[in-house]
Design an enzyme around this catalytic site. Structure first.
Site, short mmCIF file in Angstrom:
data_model
loop_
_atom_site.label_atom_id
_atom_site.label_comp_id
_atom_site.label_asym_id
_atom_site.label_seq_id
_atom_site.Cartn_x
_atom_site.Cartn_y
_atom_site.Cartn_z
N CYS A 81 -5.48 54.74 8.29
CA CYS A 81 -4.70 53.16 7.90
C CYS A 81 -4.60 53.03 6.56
O CYS A 81 -3.88 52.12 6.15
CB CYS A 81 -5.48 52.07 8.69
SG CYS A 81 -5.53 52.14 10.35
N CYS A 203 -6.77 40.29 16.03
CA CYS A 203 -6.35 41.54 15.73
C CYS A 203 -5.13 41.78 15.27
O CYS A 203 -4.24 40.89 15.60
CB CYS A 203 -6.09 42.16 17.09
SG CYS A 203 -7.68 42.18 18.27
N LYS A 321 -2.58 41.10 9.92
CA LYS A 321 -2.47 39.99 10.74
C LYS A 321 -1.15 39.50 11.13
O LYS A 321 -0.65 39.65 12.33
CB LYS A 321 -3.34 39.00 10.80
CG LYS A 321 -3.55 37.97 11.83
CD LYS A 321 -4.19 38.44 13.34
CE LYS A 321 -3.57 37.73 14.33
NZ LYS A 321 -2.41 38.28 14.94
N HIS A 325 1.37 45.53 10.52
CA HIS A 325 0.50 46.72 10.35
C HIS A 325 1.18 47.76 10.79
O HIS A 325 0.74 48.75 11.64
CB HIS A 325 -0.84 46.40 10.99
CG HIS A 325 -1.96 47.49 10.52
ND1 HIS A 325 -1.70 48.45 9.47
CD2 HIS A 325 -2.82 47.85 11.10
CE1 HIS A 325 -2.79 49.09 9.35
NE2 HIS A 325 -3.84 49.10 10.39
#
Lengths: 377, 377
Positions: A81, A203, A321, A325
């Site tokens: 990430c 998430c 969020k 992402h």
């Protein structure tokens, strides 16, 4: 070392393919920079799951195919990430040898996939020790949240607040995955459990998207933004090798190095982008980056310090969020937001008087950590 | 810029896991260098298929886990079969900022896999235009061989000769995938067809293996080898975008740049390592690297010029064909061989008076091409 141009796609569940997303961001960054594609003498591609999800590797050559008759060095970096912040970091190191380097982060995660995205994302975890015991990322961060909440005696309300602020910020960002999605504290509180104590609104989503950033060895326009520091370090991959789950050592080291290199202190930072892959990460980030002491992040958040009208607006674009992402593009999306704020071009979401901004981008559960500090020229 | 240490595993169908292979090569290179692991201030990991085949990404953090309490910058580069030469190239560019950089190439391709390796390798091809029409790599290189053989009027005998020489060389290399495998021209000729005109002995094998190379900004030992040039460029990924299949433009540009930077000419090269993923590639390499004119490589090969007692010994370790092709480690294996020859440490396979060597490493069908020139200090 300057950022000369930025470009991005909308984030979300998009119809474009991986090369189409990359092309759109590349094109936007060239237009923004006032350079020609012929001025770019090196390209770094950042992508996490092109192989497992999209069946497409050698993306450096794929990007070459998108551009007219180009024969320059292009390569791909993958560090989960944090891929695009590491790609940015490398582009800066390469400015010894090149004039204008393009860094392109891209990820396609929502459709036409070769396998389930959660299973693919889990490839950033230690297969032998963590994944084989069920530690996909929501589970790992749930363990981290459990330990943090117990140690510092905070309730889930604080995490809900993080989610709420991010969604409110995304409502001002037309590129965000959840632009104009009205989210209430009740919706967040009542969302389905994913891995206790983390529910759906703790998430970050699966997003498609791409961002391109052009870095230059000289100031090439009035809108250039200066790179004051870019630093990253690596830590062990497995949670079983960590002494403490409530802090990421790699973030502490990278931020310490970045503060030192730039001679910037936390109180100089006007806007901050943190890697809130799960809401709990935002609390840990504020502490590891030294904006407060261990265990005090909840106080900052609840007192409004991190809201857009607070002293340190955090994730003004909506964060992972709610901005989204798309993994290989995420670190560059943070850079995009800070550059936009420093330029004063953030429209509805502009924060007054932004002269300096910081980004915090993490791979896995802190196995990779990058900190970038940008400032007005 | 110097190569301070080298280490490798055997190549082949091995029992070790991906992290175990990486560890073995890392350890061997540290021992070879006389440095301590604490002297290494940056690591670049090269790997192609850790995600699709092994389900393990974020290999930078995985490598950190193998080493005691290390918190330095580590990142992974992927550019298909050229990954490790590009990683080496980047390590050289980073010597502005670091003292000793370790480059670790690793690939696990023979067992405990998540999918078929041929399907996974095909991810280096253009999914949309090439792969969807059946162009997995043996098919692409078969088209290339067909066009080359027709244009220059050569028969399959020349390709058999390439395979035969590589296998003979591997017989002198205890680390080679096919060490001590007796291969005759008849075996090669009669091997099963893979994609006409390429048969089994025209194709490099699936190998496990790892190689580690340490580069330094200063000469740290008497056995150091100098990096005279490292150059790479990128071309379009799809065969449909190429005007000519019998030559790789990226190789021509990269080698021209490397000759210029090092002030070396082809006749100065004492040993050459070329990327013979398929035998036809070796002919094209000799021409693109300017060791002969277009269409004349078969003559060089048939006259013994490239044999170990010829004027320009090629692939003295056995090449991709017989040393093996653990993809993320292949470019570094070529470096390992050239360094070993320059040091005079190649035992049975030592060529007399090697002062300069070159490596040629290609991704896909020439989408990425790297050329490295090494010389005695």
């Amino acid at each position: 070392m300057y950022i000369t141009g930025i470009g991005r796609t909308k984030f979300g569940n998009l119809s474009e393919s991986l090369p189409e997303l990359a092309y759109e961001a590349i094109y936007a960054s060239i237009i923004d920079s006032n350079l020609s594609i012929k001025d770019i003498d090196c390209i770094i591609v950042s992508n996490f799951l092109g192989g497992p999800l999209n069946g497409q590797l050698q993306l450096n050559s794929m990007v070459a195919s998108l551009l007219p008759d180009i024969h320059i060095p292009i390569f791909r970096i993958e560090t989960a990430c944090a891929s695009s912040s590491i790609a940015l970091n490398q582009s800066i190191a390469l400015l010894h040898n090149f004039n204008n380097i393009m860094v392109v982060g891209v990820e396609k995660m929502t459709s036409d996939l070769m396998m389930g995205p959660t299973e693919a994302i889990a490839m950033a975890a230690d297969k032998e020790f963590d994944l084989s015991n069920g530690l996909i990322f929501p589970a790992s961060y749930a363990l981290i949240a459990q330990q943090y909440m117990r140690r510092y005696g905070i309730s889930h309300d604080v995490l809900e607040r993080v989610s709420y602020i991010n969604h409110k910020n995304a409502n001002l960002n037309p590129f965000a995955h959840f632009y104009h999605k009205d989210v209430t504290i009740e919706m967040i509180k009542n969302s389905p459990m994913v891995a206790s104590p983390l529910n759906l609104f703790d998430c970050s989503p699966l997003s498609d998207g791409a961002v391109s950033v052009i870095v230059s060895n000289q100031k090439r326009s009035d809108r250039a933004v200066k790179i004051l520091s870019s630093n990253f370090v690596t830590d062990s991959i497995s949670l079983t090798q960590r002494k403490d789950l409530t802090s990421f050592k790699a973030v502490k080291i990278a931020s310490k190095n970045a503060y030192k290199e730039s001679a910037v202190s936390p109180r100089d930072v006007d806007v901050l982008e943190v890697h809130d892959c799960f809401t709990i990460s935002e609390l840990i980030a504020l502490e590891d980056l030294n904006f407060c002491k261990s265990g005090q992040a909840s106080q900052l958040i609840c007192e409004g310090y991190t809201s857009r009208n607070g002293e340190l607006p955090v994730n003004t674009d909506g964060g992972l969020k709610a901005n989204g992402h798309p993994i290989g593009a995420t670190g560059l999306a943070q850079i995009y937001e800070v550059v936009t704020q420093i330029r004063g071009e953030a429209d509805e979401r502009q924060i007054d008087g932004v002269e300096m901004g910081m980004t915090h981008n993490v791979g896995g559960v802190g196995g990779t950590a990058a900190v970038t500090i940008l400032g007005m020229v």
